[in-house]
Design an enzyme around this catalytic site. Sequence first.
Site, PDB file in Angstrom:
ATOM      1  N   ASN A 185       0.870  -1.176   0.000  1.00 11.55           N
ATOM      2  CA  ASN A 185       0.000   0.000   0.000  1.00 11.55           C
ATOM      3  C   ASN A 185       0.904   1.223   0.000  1.00 11.55           C
ATOM      4  OD1 ASN A 185      -1.797   2.044   0.468  1.00 11.55           O
ATOM      5  ND2 ASN A 185      -2.743   1.110   2.272  1.00 11.55           N
ATOM      6  N   ARG A 191      -2.480  -2.042  -3.563  1.00  8.07           N
ATOM      7  CA  ARG A 191      -3.689  -1.236  -3.412  1.00  8.07           C
ATOM      8  C   ARG A 191      -3.569  -0.021  -4.324  1.00  8.07           C
ATOM      9  NH1 ARG A 191      -5.025   3.322   0.838  1.00  8.07           N
ATOM     10  NH2 ARG A 191      -7.118   3.736   0.104  1.00  8.07           N
ATOM     11  N   HIS A 218     -12.898   3.084  -0.614  1.00  6.18           N
ATOM     12  CA  HIS A 218     -12.957   2.090   0.471  1.00  6.18           C
ATOM     13  C   HIS A 218     -13.654   0.812   0.014  1.00  6.18           C
ATOM     14  CE1 HIS A 218     -12.809   5.494   3.694  1.00  6.18           C
ATOM     15  NE2 HIS A 218     -11.592   4.993   3.509  1.00  6.18           N
ATOM     16  N   ARG A 277     -10.871  15.731   6.863  1.00  2.43           N
ATOM     17  CA  ARG A 277     -11.647  16.126   5.677  1.00  2.43           C
ATOM     18  C   ARG A 277     -13.051  16.553   6.078  1.00  2.43           C
ATOM     19  NH1 ARG A 277     -10.717  10.740   2.507  1.00  2.43           N
ATOM     20  NH2 ARG A 277      -8.488  10.558   2.913  1.00  2.43           N
ATOM     21  N   GLU A 324      -8.378  -5.246   4.809  1.00  2.00           N
ATOM     22  CA  GLU A 324      -8.220  -4.950   3.384  1.00  2.00           C
ATOM     23  C   GLU A 324      -7.048  -5.728   2.785  1.00  2.00           C
ATOM     24  OE1 GLU A 324      -9.096  -0.440   2.810  1.00  2.00           O
ATOM     25  OE2 GLU A 324      -8.880  -0.829   4.933  1.00  2.00           O
TER      26      GLU A 324
END
Length: 398
Positions: free
Chosen positions: A9, A84, A173, A234, A379
Site C-alpha cells: 500500500n 492497493r 474504500h 476532511r 483490506e
Amino acid sequence: MSDQILVINCGSSSIKFSLVDPEAGTHVLSGQVERIGSDSGFLSWKGAVQGENELGPTDHRGAMHAIVKVLRDSELDFAGIGHRVVHGGEHFTASCRINDESLEVLRAHQHLAPLHNPVNILGIEASRTAFPDKPQVMVFDTAFHQTMPRRAYLYALPHHLYTEHGVRRYGFHGTSHRYVAARAAEQLGRPLADLALLSAHLGNGCSAAAVLGGKSMDTTMGLTPLEGLVMGTRSGDVDPSLHEHLCNTLNLSLKEISALLNKQSGLLGLSGGHSNDMRTLLQAEAGGHEGAALAVEVFCYRLAKALAAQVVALGRLDALIFTGGIGENSTPVRARTVALLPFLGLHLDSAANEDHGRANRGIITTTDAPCAMVVQTDEELLIARDTASIILQPEISP
Ligand code: ADP
C-alpha cells in the site's frame, strides 16, 4: 514455492507492506517505511521477524529496496504481489494483473486521483523493478462501487462532463466494504446474496455504502474521497458554493481551499484544532473540552443522516456494519449513531456494545434482524486473496 502474497500500500510519504497467507487469513509479517522523501526515512517490521532501520534520505525506489532486503534476509518467500490502487475509474471494475498494457491504462487515469494514483504507480514501478519475476496485481478502492446504478453515480451537472470527462461519483474504500459485507454474512450465518447491508467504514477516512446482495448500490464518497461523511481532517459534504464564498471573502486560492477542506477540516477543524483522532477527542470530551464534544456530536449526526439516506438504495435493512478503527473500537460513537436511528428498527444493547458484540456474532442491538454489528475489516487479506486467485489464471497476452 510459497503461497503467501506480499501486499503493498504505497502512499505519498509511506509504503506499508504485509506478507499475508490468503488461505489461513493470517498476516505473517507487516511493516512500513515512513517519512519517504525526507532526510530520515524509517523502516520497521514485525511478525515472523521484527526490527527497525534508519534509512536516511530515501525515495520510493530506495524504500522498496529496503523492503526487499528485509524479505530476503528473513528468507520469507511469496508467490505474488498485490498493490492497493486508489482510483481505477470506470475501466477497472475488478482487480487485474499488472502488465505494460494495464499500467498504461492506469496512467491514463492519474488525473482522476492526482493526490493518490501517481504514488500508487510509483510503488508499482519500484516493485516491478525490485521483483521482476513476481506476478503482480492491482486492487482498486473504486472497483467494488462500479455496480452503482446511474441514479446513484451521476451528479446533476451538464451531462457532457460525465460522458467526455468522467466527472461522476466513483466511491472509495471498496475493498473494505466488500470484505466486511462478506464477513457480516458469515457472522450472521446467512447468504450474502440475501442481505441488505449498510457498511460504515470509519477510520481516518470515512465512508458508508449500501450493499444489496453483495453489490454496492450507493456510497457516500464521490469523484474524490472528500465527499460525504465528516472525517479526521476532511470536511465531507459542504455547500458547493463554499469555494466561491471563501475566495471572495478571504481571498483564498483554489489550492488553499483544497488544503483547508482536506487537511484542516473534519474532526480536527470542528474541535478547534485539538485533534483529528477520535480516541483523543473522546478523552478530551470526557475532560470537558467543548470543541471535542462538538466534533464528536457533528460526526455522529452526519453519519446517522448519511446512513438513513443510504437505506433508500437498499429498500430495506438487515444489518448496519461498523468497521475501521473508529467503527471497531469506539463504543460511544456507535452508541450515539445507533441512538439516532430508531426508525430503522435499531435499538442498542449497551452491554453488547461495550463488549464490541463479541458474545453474539458482532451484534450490538437488542434484535438480530435488523441489527447493528461490529465487523473487523482486513483490506490486506482481500487484496491477497484477489492476487492469489488472479495469478493462478493464465495470462492472456494482448
Ligand atoms: P486508517 O484510515 O488510517 O486505516 P484506522 O482505521 O486505524 O485509520 O482508524 C483510525 C481512527 O480510529 C482514529 O480516529 C482513532 O482514534 C480511532 N480509534 C482507534 N482505536 C480507538 C478506540 N479504542 N476508541 C476510539 N477511537 C479509536
